[in-house]
Write an enzyme that holds these catalytic residues in place. Structure first.
Site, mmCIF file in Angstrom:
data_model
loop_
_atom_site.group_PDB
_atom_site.id
_atom_site.type_symbol
_atom_site.label_atom_id
_atom_site.label_comp_id
_atom_site.label_asym_id
_atom_site.label_seq_id
_atom_site.Cartn_x
_atom_site.Cartn_y
_atom_site.Cartn_z
ATOM 1 N N LYS A 5 8.015 23.519 -28.247
ATOM 2 C CA LYS A 5 7.098 23.358 -29.388
ATOM 3 C C LYS A 5 7.874 23.046 -30.673
ATOM 4 O O LYS A 5 7.497 22.173 -31.457
ATOM 5 C CB LYS A 5 6.274 24.648 -29.528
ATOM 6 C CG LYS A 5 5.461 24.762 -30.805
ATOM 7 C CD LYS A 5 4.306 23.799 -30.848
ATOM 8 C CE LYS A 5 3.520 23.956 -32.141
ATOM 9 N NZ LYS A 5 2.546 22.882 -32.323
ATOM 10 N N LYS B 277 7.132 25.279 -42.493
ATOM 11 C CA LYS B 277 7.543 26.383 -41.621
ATOM 12 C C LYS B 277 8.093 25.836 -40.303
ATOM 13 O O LYS B 277 9.158 26.245 -39.849
ATOM 14 C CB LYS B 277 6.346 27.303 -41.326
ATOM 15 C CG LYS B 277 6.683 28.439 -40.370
ATOM 16 C CD LYS B 277 5.457 29.105 -39.742
ATOM 17 C CE LYS B 277 4.938 28.353 -38.547
ATOM 18 N NZ LYS B 277 3.999 29.098 -37.709
ATOM 19 N N THR C 205 3.136 29.774 -33.235
ATOM 20 C CA THR C 205 4.407 29.066 -33.385
ATOM 21 C C THR C 205 5.355 29.989 -34.137
ATOM 22 O O THR C 205 5.166 30.217 -35.343
ATOM 23 C CB THR C 205 4.216 27.754 -34.176
ATOM 24 O OG1 THR C 205 3.201 26.976 -33.546
ATOM 25 C CG2 THR C 205 5.508 26.966 -34.215
HETATM 26 P P1 NAD Z 1 -4.545 31.033 -39.704
HETATM 27 O O1 NAD Z 1 -3.803 31.542 -40.889
HETATM 28 O O2 NAD Z 1 -5.768 30.217 -39.896
HETATM 29 O O3 NAD Z 1 -4.947 32.266 -38.711
HETATM 30 C C1 NAD Z 1 -4.157 33.387 -38.499
HETATM 31 C C2 NAD Z 1 -5.071 34.600 -38.435
HETATM 32 O O4 NAD Z 1 -4.276 35.756 -38.121
HETATM 33 C C3 NAD Z 1 -5.775 34.908 -39.760
HETATM 34 O O5 NAD Z 1 -7.184 34.940 -39.548
HETATM 35 C C4 NAD Z 1 -5.216 36.278 -40.168
HETATM 36 O O6 NAD Z 1 -6.162 37.087 -40.839
HETATM 37 C C5 NAD Z 1 -4.840 36.858 -38.823
HETATM 38 N N1 NAD Z 1 -3.855 37.946 -38.905
HETATM 39 C C6 NAD Z 1 -2.678 37.977 -39.599
HETATM 40 N N2 NAD Z 1 -2.052 39.148 -39.397
HETATM 41 C C7 NAD Z 1 -2.849 39.881 -38.565
HETATM 42 C C8 NAD Z 1 -2.753 41.164 -37.990
HETATM 43 N N3 NAD Z 1 -1.704 41.973 -38.247
HETATM 44 N N4 NAD Z 1 -3.745 41.595 -37.201
HETATM 45 C C9 NAD Z 1 -4.812 40.806 -36.927
HETATM 46 N N5 NAD Z 1 -4.964 39.569 -37.447
HETATM 47 C C10 NAD Z 1 -3.992 39.116 -38.256
HETATM 48 O O7 NAD Z 1 -3.447 30.201 -38.855
HETATM 49 P P2 NAD Z 1 -3.725 29.099 -37.727
HETATM 50 O O8 NAD Z 1 -3.844 27.744 -38.323
HETATM 51 O O9 NAD Z 1 -4.800 29.610 -36.820
HETATM 52 O O10 NAD Z 1 -2.317 29.115 -36.964
HETATM 53 C C11 NAD Z 1 -1.962 30.165 -36.093
HETATM 54 C C12 NAD Z 1 -0.656 29.766 -35.409
HETATM 55 O O11 NAD Z 1 -0.841 28.542 -34.676
HETATM 56 C C13 NAD Z 1 0.504 29.504 -36.382
HETATM 57 O O12 NAD Z 1 1.688 29.993 -35.818
HETATM 58 C C14 NAD Z 1 0.528 27.979 -36.495
HETATM 59 O O13 NAD Z 1 1.817 27.476 -36.851
HETATM 60 C C15 NAD Z 1 0.127 27.578 -35.087
HETATM 61 N N6 NAD Z 1 -0.489 26.245 -34.953
HETATM 62 C C16 NAD Z 1 -1.350 25.799 -35.904
HETATM 63 C C17 NAD Z 1 -1.915 24.532 -35.769
HETATM 64 C C18 NAD Z 1 -2.882 23.991 -36.815
HETATM 65 O O14 NAD Z 1 -3.177 22.787 -36.780
HETATM 66 N N7 NAD Z 1 -3.402 24.827 -37.714
HETATM 67 C C19 NAD Z 1 -1.606 23.745 -34.650
HETATM 68 C C20 NAD Z 1 -0.757 24.255 -33.665
HETATM 69 C C21 NAD Z 1 -0.194 25.519 -33.830
#
Ligand code: NAD
Length: 298
Positions: free
Chosen positions: A171, A246, A96
């Site tokens: 979204k 966010k 997102t």
């Molecule tokens: P998260 O923080 O759990 O996972 C993100 C991952 O990206 C982490 O493991 C981090 O180490 C990795 N990362 C960051 N920078 C990196 C890089 N340069 N190289 C490789 N890996 C890297 O976040 P999440 O909850 O999985 O959410 C991910 C996305 O999905 C966000 O944009 C969030 O808004 C969206 N989203 C989340 C949910 C939810 O319920 N958590 C639902 C829908 C959408």
């Protein structure tokens, strides 16, 4: 069988990539976090040490990263996706992100002759684990069929939202509505209780009346009413306050960019900011109910 390169194996990317493995695909995963890498390896993801290694010979490249700045960082530079992608691969961003980042990635990918689709998801961590996410696709019409096939093992429904960045536009608007609905449920629940209504009886009335919403059905912020509500579990996060803030901020930025007033979203963001200033950013977003009650008790 397809070969996927997967960047970002966190709360969402972990279970989503595991579903690709379970469907018989090869997934090569990259993440900075050791815990995320270990969990993904346990689910059958082949760990890669670099973007270049993950992309070599892949059919699809999926990013699932926290914010726009992370997506840009992973695409740009000599170690990034653009430096190593080929015209035969499909690039999908499921994160997102802000509209500007999404447009930038589309434009830069097209300028390099690469196929890019924005593919944000809805359904939370439970939907990611169940493979039942709604996925919103934005990009050139000729890419949509293949994009739909590539995300199918992770989703109950992949919907073509429109051209470039229309997935992320859908979204952002959806999540703004979700958090406004959550605020409405929070206010309704507290007023009803103060007026003397039994919380369970009131919830059942709303469930068959016009105040019903997904937030009211799933995240009702009163303990003991809805099984899936974080209120039952001291507001331990199913969707964190800072990620909710966010998402509302992305809507407010898009509103400013488009010249649209979003007073309800502004109010909701102010309440999330209050929780963040109290150090509660890691708690569940349904804690928005807290400061409606004098003294902040819920
Ligand atoms: P998260 O923080 O759990 O996972 C993100 C991952 O990206 C982490 O493991 C981090 O180490 C990795 N990362 C960051 N920078 C990196 C890089 N340069 N190289 C490789 N890996 C890297 O976040 P999440 O909850 O999985 O959410 C991910 C996305 O999905 C966000 O944009 C969030 O808004 C969206 N989203 C989340 C949910 C939810 O319920 N958590 C639902 C829908 C959408």
């Amino acid at each position: 069988m397809s070969v996927y390169a997967w960047i970002g194996l966190g709360n969402m990317g972990g279970p989503m990539s595991a579903n690709l493995v379970a469907a018989g695909h090869e997934v090569r995963g990259v993440d900075l976090n050791e815990q995320a890498r270990a969990a993904a390896a346990g689910a059958g993801v082949h760990l890669a040490d670099s973007v270049a290694q993950a992309l070599a010979g892949a059919d699809a490249v999926i990013t699932m990263l926290p914010k726009g700045q992370h997506v840009r960082a992973v695409y740009e530079g000599p170690e990034g996706i653009w430096a190593h992608a080929t015209e035969s691969m499909m690039l999908l961003d499921c994160s997102t992100v802000d509209i500007e980042t999404s447009r930038y990635i589309h434009e830069q990918s097209a300028a390099r002759g690469l196929k890019f689709v924005d593919a944000p998801v809805s359904g939370g961590i439970s939907g990611a684990a169940a493979g039942s996410l709604a996925i919103m696709l934005g990009g050139a019409p000729e890419l949509m069929e293949r994009a739909g096939e590539l995300v199918a093992p992770m989703s109950a429904r992949a919907i073509v939202a429109g051209g470039p960045s229309m997935g992320i536009a859908a979204k952002i608007c959806n999540n703004m509505m979700l958090f406004i609905d959550l605020m409405a449920s929070a206010e309704g629940s507290q007023l009803a209780e103060k007026l003397g209504l039994d919380p369970q009886v009131f919830w059942e009335i709303v469930s068959v009346s016009s105040g019903r919403s997904w937030a009211q059905q799933t995240w009702y912020p009163v303990p003991g009413i809805v099984d899936t509500a974080a209120a039952n579990n001291n507001f331990e996060a199913t969707f964190r306050v800072d990620l909710a803030r966010k998402d509302v901020g992305l809507a407010l930025d898009a509103g400013t960019m488009s010249g649209i007033c979003l007073p309800a979203a502004q109010l909701v963001s102010k309440h999330f900011d209050e929780l963040i200033s109290e150090g509660l950013e890691d708690k569940d977003c349904s804690l928005i109910v807290k400061n409606l009650v004098p003294g902040g008790q819920v």
